[in-house]
Design an enzyme around this catalytic site. Structure first.
Site, PDB file in Angstrom:
ATOM      1  N   ASP A   1       0.837  -1.191   0.000  1.00  0.00           N
ATOM      2  CA  ASP A   1       0.000   0.000   0.000  1.00  0.00           C
ATOM      3  C   ASP A   1       0.870   1.239   0.000  1.00  0.00           C
ATOM      4  OD1 ASP A   1       0.734  -0.752   2.728  1.00  0.00           O
ATOM      5  OD2 ASP A   1      -0.517   0.924   3.367  1.00  0.00           O
ATOM      6  N   SER A   2       0.426   2.286  -0.704  1.00  0.00           N
ATOM      7  CA  SER A   2       1.104   3.573  -0.726  1.00  0.00           C
ATOM      8  C   SER A   2       2.550   3.413  -1.199  1.00  0.00           C
ATOM      9  CB  SER A   2       1.025   4.220   0.662  1.00  0.00           C
ATOM     10  OG  SER A   2       1.472   5.549   0.644  1.00  0.00           O
TER      11      SER A   2
END
Length: 375
Positions: free
Chosen positions: A160-161
């Site tokens: 994520d991210s």
């Protein structure tokens, strides 16, 4: 590692157990007084209350080629077939991700999809050390998957991210390996994918939207890359990008490539800040495809596996994901795209937090489970 990076990394280690119970806006004052860095507050906020023992899982901390990892095994009947595996690389820009923040997410995926989940325990490395650590852990897992009860042909890489950016960076290196099984898929949640243009429509639309505002994102990125965010205002104005690079990469990074429905009225024509040669020299590594995966060549991207891509409407990195979707599809990579119209950056970190969970949190986790169950 440059001197300022080494100092910053040591400083983070000193503060890694500092309990700083103030809200983020007050943390700025403590950081200026050199009492408590801002990212310590963020780490405390996302860590939450530690979950209790899970009777459905076996959880162990191990070493994968010297890299500490936490492994989650679903309990299984004797003689069962090898399971699928998933490596989860956390976000947090190498500053405030932590095993505790992702514990509920990793447990849910392992439990509900019968997947062996590996979480590299390397949250506090400056660039490029974190990529190197994750690459070592992933390579070890692919090579030795059978020893962990995993089918080496069913390993998925997820993040994520900034963790999604590391997945893409690791995959660029794995393309060159002929001695390892290929990853079966990618799962990328609200990914950060480029450090050239901080003024795409989503940056303008969501510049002040929590949980990640534009200035904070640029500041954290500079800390990760250089060990200092002293020139963050210039970077937000794209003063670090020479005209020739803007022209070279306009085919991949441009507001004109964003679908019309996402180019909302909040988007205004952007005039870059005056170019700074000194800032460009300091930030040159931002243009490496391992830090900005949108700059990877087509010859590399076309070898990537099927990808689940999740974007959020109220996220400054939304357009990074949309541009990456375009690149993958143009190179023949199958993409399963989920867009959360009520989603925001970091929404999946609320997994398992009861009343703090948004409806889209559970929806996004179900989309991951469904994607994994196809393999």
């Amino acid at each position: 590692m440059k001197g300022n990076q080494r100092w910053h990394y040591q400083e983070k280690k000193i503060y890694s157990s500092f309990a700083c119970p103030l809200p983020p806006e007050q943390a700025v004052i403590l950081e200026k007084l050199r009492i408590c860095p801002q990212y310590v507050v963020w780490r405390l906020l996302i860590n939450g209350i530690p979950p209790g023992r899970d009777p459905d899982l076996i959880i162990k901390e191990m070493l994968f080629d010297t890299v500490p990892v936490r492994v989650y095994w679903p309990r299984r009947a004797a003689g069962a077939e090898p399971r699928r595996g998933l490596v989860w690389v956390h976000g947090g820009v190498g500053l405030f991700g932590s095993p505790r923040a992702y514990e509920r997410l990793c447990r849910l995926i392992a439990r509900e999809s019968a997947t062996v989940v590996v979480y590299p325990l390397a949250p506090e490395h400056p660039y490029p050390a974190q990529q190197l650590s994750c690459y070592a852990a992933v390579s070890h897992f692919l090579k030795n998957a059978g020893g962990y009860g995993v089918d080496p042909q069913r390993v998925v890489l997820a993040g994520d991210s900034s963790g999604a950016a590391i997945v893409a960076a690791v995959s660029q290196q794995l393309v060159m390996r002929t001695d390892l099984p290929r990853a079966r898929g990618h799962v990328l949640l609200y990914p950060f994918l480029q450090a050239l243009d901080f003024n795409l429509p989503s940056h303008q639309q969501n510049h002040s939207f929590p949980l990640l505002v534009k200035k904070q994102a640029a500041s954290l990125g500079l800390l990760y890359l250089l060990g200092t965010d002293a020139r963050v205002e210039e970077v937000m104005g794209n003063a670090h990008v020479p005209q020739e690079l803007r022209a070279k990469y306009r085919k991949w990074i441009s507001a004109e490539l964003i679908p019309e429905e996402f180019r909302v009225s909040a988007h205004q024509p952007f005039v870059p800040a005056p170019f700074s040669e000194g800032l460009y020299q300091a930030c040159q590594r931002a243009f490496e495809p391992t830090l900005s995966p949108l700059l990877a060549e087509d010859a590399v991207i076309r070898h990537f596996p099927e990808t689940l891509l999740l974007t959020c409407e109220y996220d400054i990195f939304r357009d990074d994901g949309l541009l990456y979707k375009k690149r993958l599809e143009e190179n023949g990579v199958p993409v399963t795209w989920h867009h959360l119209k009520d989603g925001f950056h970091g929404i999946c970190l609320l997994t398992g937090l009861g009343p703090l969970e948004f409806p889209s949190t559970r929806k996004s986790m179900k989309s991951i489970i469904r994607f994994l169950e196809r393999f």
